[in-house]
Enzyme design. Sequence first.
Site, PDB file in Angstrom:
ATOM      1  N   ASN A 147      -1.990  -0.458 -12.748  1.00 50.96           N
ATOM      2  CA  ASN A 147      -0.533  -0.355 -12.793  1.00 50.96           C
ATOM      3  C   ASN A 147      -0.054  -0.033 -14.206  1.00 50.96           C
ATOM      4  O   ASN A 147      -0.822  -0.078 -15.172  1.00 50.96           O
ATOM      5  CB  ASN A 147       0.097  -1.654 -12.303  1.00 50.96           C
ATOM      6  CG  ASN A 147      -0.249  -1.954 -10.858  1.00 50.96           C
ATOM      7  OD1 ASN A 147      -0.082  -1.105  -9.988  1.00 50.96           O
ATOM      8  ND2 ASN A 147      -0.747  -3.156 -10.603  1.00 50.96           N
ATOM      9  N   CYS A 173      -3.561   1.208  -2.919  1.00 55.26           N
ATOM     10  CA  CYS A 173      -2.285   1.908  -2.936  1.00 55.26           C
ATOM     11  C   CYS A 173      -2.336   2.994  -1.875  1.00 55.26           C
ATOM     12  O   CYS A 173      -3.161   3.912  -1.964  1.00 55.26           O
ATOM     13  CB  CYS A 173      -1.991   2.505  -4.302  1.00 55.26           C
ATOM     14  SG  CYS A 173      -0.476   3.494  -4.340  1.00 55.26           S
ATOM     15  N   ASN A 216      -0.073   5.363  -1.068  1.00 57.99           N
ATOM     16  CA  ASN A 216       0.331   6.677  -1.548  1.00 57.99           C
ATOM     17  C   ASN A 216      -0.761   7.318  -2.389  1.00 57.99           C
ATOM     18  O   ASN A 216      -1.013   8.527  -2.302  1.00 57.99           O
ATOM     19  CB  ASN A 216       1.627   6.566  -2.361  1.00 57.99           C
ATOM     20  CG  ASN A 216       2.817   6.226  -1.486  1.00 57.99           C
ATOM     21  OD1 ASN A 216       2.978   6.777  -0.408  1.00 57.99           O
ATOM     22  ND2 ASN A 216       3.651   5.311  -1.942  1.00 57.99           N
ATOM     23  N   HIS A 253       2.352  -8.707  -0.017  1.00 56.50           N
ATOM     24  CA  HIS A 253       3.727  -8.231   0.087  1.00 56.50           C
ATOM     25  C   HIS A 253       4.633  -9.343   0.589  1.00 56.50           C
ATOM     26  O   HIS A 253       4.242 -10.123   1.462  1.00 56.50           O
ATOM     27  CB  HIS A 253       3.824  -7.053   1.057  1.00 56.50           C
ATOM     28  CG  HIS A 253       3.115  -5.829   0.586  1.00 56.50           C
ATOM     29  ND1 HIS A 253       3.746  -4.849  -0.163  1.00 56.50           N
ATOM     30  CD2 HIS A 253       1.835  -5.424   0.734  1.00 56.50           C
ATOM     31  CE1 HIS A 253       2.875  -3.896  -0.438  1.00 56.50           C
ATOM     32  NE2 HIS A 253       1.706  -4.225   0.085  1.00 56.50           N
ATOM     33  N   GLU A 297       7.425  -3.086  -7.020  1.00 58.80           N
ATOM     34  CA  GLU A 297       5.971  -3.227  -7.074  1.00 58.80           C
ATOM     35  C   GLU A 297       5.544  -4.076  -8.254  1.00 58.80           C
ATOM     36  O   GLU A 297       6.019  -3.876  -9.371  1.00 58.80           O
ATOM     37  CB  GLU A 297       5.305  -1.845  -7.173  1.00 58.80           C
ATOM     38  CG  GLU A 297       5.403  -1.037  -5.898  1.00 58.80           C
ATOM     39  CD  GLU A 297       4.352   0.058  -5.840  1.00 58.80           C
ATOM     40  OE1 GLU A 297       3.149  -0.263  -5.971  1.00 58.80           O
ATOM     41  OE2 GLU A 297       4.729   1.220  -5.674  1.00 58.80           O
ATOM     42  N   ARG A 298       4.650  -5.002  -7.977  1.00 51.65           N
ATOM     43  CA  ARG A 298       4.150  -5.858  -9.057  1.00 51.65           C
ATOM     44  C   ARG A 298       3.460  -4.985 -10.098  1.00 51.65           C
ATOM     45  O   ARG A 298       2.679  -4.091  -9.776  1.00 51.65           O
ATOM     46  CB  ARG A 298       3.183  -6.926  -8.521  1.00 51.65           C
ATOM     47  CG  ARG A 298       1.945  -6.377  -7.851  1.00 51.65           C
ATOM     48  CD  ARG A 298       0.987  -7.497  -7.451  1.00 51.65           C
ATOM     49  NE  ARG A 298      -0.198  -6.927  -6.810  1.00 51.65           N
ATOM     50  CZ  ARG A 298      -1.255  -7.626  -6.434  1.00 51.65           C
ATOM     51  NH1 ARG A 298      -1.275  -8.941  -6.616  1.00 51.65           N
ATOM     52  NH2 ARG A 298      -2.281  -7.055  -5.870  1.00 51.65           N
ATOM     53  N   CYS A 345       6.176   3.096  -1.488  1.00 51.20           N
ATOM     54  CA  CYS A 345       4.980   2.242  -1.498  1.00 51.20           C
ATOM     55  C   CYS A 345       4.392   2.282  -0.100  1.00 51.20           C
ATOM     56  O   CYS A 345       5.009   1.801   0.862  1.00 51.20           O
ATOM     57  CB  CYS A 345       5.332   0.817  -1.892  1.00 51.20           C
ATOM     58  SG  CYS A 345       3.923  -0.326  -1.830  1.00 51.20           S
ATOM     59  N   THR A 361       1.526   0.821   1.186  1.00 55.35           N
ATOM     60  CA  THR A 361       1.155  -0.484   1.740  1.00 55.35           C
ATOM     61  C   THR A 361       2.398  -1.307   2.041  1.00 55.35           C
ATOM     62  O   THR A 361       2.437  -2.072   3.011  1.00 55.35           O
ATOM     63  CB  THR A 361       0.241  -1.258   0.768  1.00 55.35           C
ATOM     64  OG1 THR A 361       0.874  -1.368  -0.507  1.00 55.35           O
ATOM     65  CG2 THR A 361      -1.112  -0.570   0.609  1.00 55.35           C
ATOM     66  N   GLY A 362       3.449  -1.133   1.228  1.00 55.49           N
ATOM     67  CA  GLY A 362       4.695  -1.847   1.469  1.00 55.49           C
ATOM     68  C   GLY A 362       5.363  -1.404   2.754  1.00 55.49           C
ATOM     69  O   GLY A 362       5.917  -2.227   3.509  1.00 55.49           O
TER      70      GLY A 362
END
Length: 294
Positions: A78, A87, A89, A178, A227-228, A236, A238-239
């Site tokens: 990150n 991730c 994307n 999440h 996102e952390r 995102c 996975t989000g």
Amino acid sequence: MQCKDKQTDKMAVQEVIKFTKMHGLGNDYIYINCLEGAPRDPASLAVEMSDRHKGVGADGIILIMDSNVADFKMRMFNADGSEGKMCGNASRCIGKYVYEHGLTDKQILRLETLSGIKILSLDVKAGKVEAVTVDMGEPVIDSPLVPVISDRPSVINAPVDTSAGEVRINAVSMGNPHGVIFVEDLAKVDVHTLGRELELHPMWPDRANIEFAQVMSNDRIRMRVWERGSGETLACGTGACATVVAAAINGLTSREVSVELLGGTLEIDWGDDGHVYMKGGATTVFTGSYPRTT
């Protein structure tokens, strides 16, 4: 090239890092082909290169590596230098990168990540990857495995006190943790303040990505994500998957939903086999070289 640092009397090492800037719906990363060697100290490199004023500018860096168990391996760092497990994307962008750079001729790929092997199916037309569908695996809602600290076996629609009042959290892991919050009006949410606060909430031992979602219909959701390690991003993967899982569990939508993010739309399908499938595009922005002294 090596140069002597007069202050430390150590040898400074200069390296030139070739990279490709790509994004999935605006969730942008710097992709580095590491098949012939990885850069030194990728955590600090992520901080340097991700800076949008002094570096290349991105949500982080992605290393494309050899794998002993899959076709390729992904490591992601990150913008703050922390390493992420997965991730969505970025995985789509990797599929486009390796195919269009001639690193593979396969249209179904296995990608090793820190959260397991993901299967990528490439939609190819005239030699270009137009979209990628990723088998994201099965969602996890068991509290110890997300992980989230709670006396509940799973955190679904659970009340959490914040500076903005009580919110209802749904804790879902799609390889990374999440916290999904459903809201009546997304435009009224202070994503930056509340997202930062909830990312660092003590309920998350490893911090978490925070999603704010407004259900528009049985098959359509609007979402923004904090996102952390990166802050708010335009998308995102996975989000989006976690949000559809949470929506379906709460009876708010079907299991096949279009998720509208700031950067575009992802098609998410929580299949009958229990796996979550994510389909979306990937875009190459530019290539370049980054000189670095360590």
